[in-house]
Design an enzyme around this catalytic site. Structure first.
Site, mmCIF file in Angstrom:
data_model
loop_
_atom_site.group_PDB
_atom_site.id
_atom_site.type_symbol
_atom_site.label_atom_id
_atom_site.label_comp_id
_atom_site.label_asym_id
_atom_site.label_seq_id
_atom_site.Cartn_x
_atom_site.Cartn_y
_atom_site.Cartn_z
ATOM 1 N N HIS A 62 6.584 -12.857 0.051
ATOM 2 C CA HIS A 62 7.570 -11.796 -0.220
ATOM 3 C C HIS A 62 8.842 -12.029 0.569
ATOM 4 C CE1 HIS A 62 4.162 -9.765 -1.986
ATOM 5 N NE2 HIS A 62 3.533 -9.730 -0.837
ATOM 6 N N HIS A 94 15.527 -9.723 3.892
ATOM 7 C CA HIS A 94 15.628 -9.445 2.458
ATOM 8 C C HIS A 94 16.983 -9.986 2.024
ATOM 9 C CE1 HIS A 94 12.250 -6.515 2.707
ATOM 10 N NE2 HIS A 94 12.718 -6.368 3.943
ATOM 11 N N HIS A 117 15.035 -7.293 9.372
ATOM 12 C CA HIS A 117 14.189 -6.199 9.857
ATOM 13 C C HIS A 117 13.335 -6.661 11.022
ATOM 14 C CE1 HIS A 117 14.391 -4.058 5.705
ATOM 15 N NE2 HIS A 117 15.435 -3.760 6.477
ATOM 16 N N THR A 197 8.329 -2.113 1.535
ATOM 17 C CA THR A 197 7.444 -2.890 0.674
ATOM 18 C C THR A 197 6.094 -2.179 0.654
ATOM 19 O OG1 THR A 197 6.590 -4.185 2.530
ATOM 20 C CG2 THR A 197 8.510 -5.068 1.406
HETATM 21 N N1 LIG Z 1 10.526 -4.138 4.877
HETATM 22 S S1 LIG Z 1 9.518 -3.385 5.847
HETATM 23 O O1 LIG Z 1 9.746 -3.841 7.221
HETATM 24 O O2 LIG Z 1 9.673 -1.972 5.671
HETATM 25 N N2 LIG Z 1 8.005 -3.719 5.392
HETATM 26 C C1 LIG Z 1 7.403 -4.861 5.984
HETATM 27 C C2 LIG Z 1 5.945 -4.804 6.100
HETATM 28 C C3 LIG Z 1 5.131 -4.390 5.122
HETATM 29 S S2 LIG Z 1 3.533 -4.714 5.649
HETATM 30 O O3 LIG Z 1 2.836 -3.507 5.863
HETATM 31 O O4 LIG Z 1 2.925 -5.702 4.858
HETATM 32 C C4 LIG Z 1 3.928 -5.355 7.145
HETATM 33 C C5 LIG Z 1 3.106 -5.854 8.123
HETATM 34 C C6 LIG Z 1 3.711 -6.295 9.307
HETATM 35 C C7 LIG Z 1 5.085 -6.174 9.469
HETATM 36 C C8 LIG Z 1 5.900 -5.698 8.443
HETATM 37 C C9 LIG Z 1 5.288 -5.302 7.256
HETATM 38 ZN ZN LIG Z 2 11.825 -5.439 5.496
#
Ligand SMILES: NS(=O)(=O)NCC1=CS(=O)(=O)c2ccccc21
Ligand SMILES: [Zn+2]
Length: 258
Positions: A62, A94, A117, A197
């Site tokens: 992703h 992203h 991020h 995500t």
């Molecule tokens: N763009 S974001 O940061 O809101 N989301 C990313 C995200 C989705 S996750 O829960 O797979 C995960 C595991 C560990 C670190 C980040 C993430």
């Molecule tokens: Zn992110």
């Protein structure tokens, strides 16, 4: 088929498997500076990162993510809008298929070519996984990328991209200091939101820096050489891996600056 960013599995479809996608505190949002309220009670961000906690760089299918050892407090975020101490877990990006789009948050409708991020979890919980679903579990620092001169700190990351081109590839990545990717000025907007995500947990205190960092157009092009697809599958360029802004639903956005 798992979630992604295409018409058949992208942000418009996520609600089918993740109903929280239509929740009350979803991210990202369009930040309208004129509607943000200055809060004198907001503290400056206190970020301290230890490069020796940097472990590896991974194409997770992703995004490209750099993962940190989070078994001690040595890379962490305190102050700012949060209470307590949040440990750095990973950072990722992203970006768009072209320089005119790619960020998740927008500023008065303006899209940046990319957004960084830095994901931190609240040490009142035992682990990232436990924290990830709690309303005060995560704090993500967002930094916009704009087109400008070549960014030498970004270059260190980009050099590893050839070895992690396809989904599931990872390689060791040591002694990287993520603070080299922060803007000089740490003025920020903050609001209560979610992961952008799946699983889209409403567990994130968002901290979005007002000042972007730069990347050259050539450096942005390097991001676009990564693949969503695994080795051996038809090559599918990793681009437009951003969720568009979501409804504010009455939330306040606070500014740490006048
Ligand atoms: N763009 S974001 O940061 O809101 N989301 C990313 C995200 C989705 S996750 O829960 O797979 C995960 C595991 C560990 C670190 C980040 C993430
Ligand atoms: Zn992110």
């Amino acid at each position: 088929m798992s979630w992604g960013y295409k018409p058949n599995n992208g942000p418009q479809k996520w609600v089918e498997n993740f109903p929280i996608a239509d929740g009350v505190r979803q991210s990202p949002i369009d930040i309208v500076p004129g509607q943000a309220s200055y809060d004198a009670g907001l503290k400056p961000l206190n970020l301290k990162y230890d490069p020796s906690t940097c472990l590896d760089i991974l194409n997770n299918g992703h995004s490209v993510q750099v993962t940190f050892a989070d078994d001690t407090d040595s890379s962490r975020l305190t102050d700012g809008p949060i209470s307590g101490l949040y440990r750095l877990k990973q950072f990722h990006f992203h970006w768009g298929a072209s320089d005119d789009k790619g960020s998740e948050h927008t500023v008065a409708g303006t899209k940046y070519p990319a957004e960084l991020h830095l994901v931190h979890w609240n040490t009142k919980y035992a682990s990232f996984s436990e924290a990830a679903s709690k309303p005060d579990g995560l704090a993500v620092v967002g930094v916009f990328l704009k087109i400008g001169g070549e960014n030498p700190n970004l270059q260190k990351l980009l050099k590893a991209f050839d070895t992690i081109k396809s989904k599931g590839k990872q390689t060791s990545f040591a002694n990287f200091d993520p603070s080299t990717l922060l803007p000089g000025c740490l003025d920020y907007w903050t609001y209560d939101g979610s992961l952008t995500t799946p699983p889209l947990y409403e567990s994130v205190t968002w901290i979005v820096c007002k000042e972007p960092i730069t990347a050259s157009s050539a450096q942005m092009a390097k991001f676009r050489t990564l693949l969503f697809s695994a080795d051996g599958a038809a090559p599918d360029c990793m681009v437009n891996n951003y969720r568009p802004p979501q409804p504010l639903k009455g939330r306040a956005v606070r500014a740490s600056f006048k």
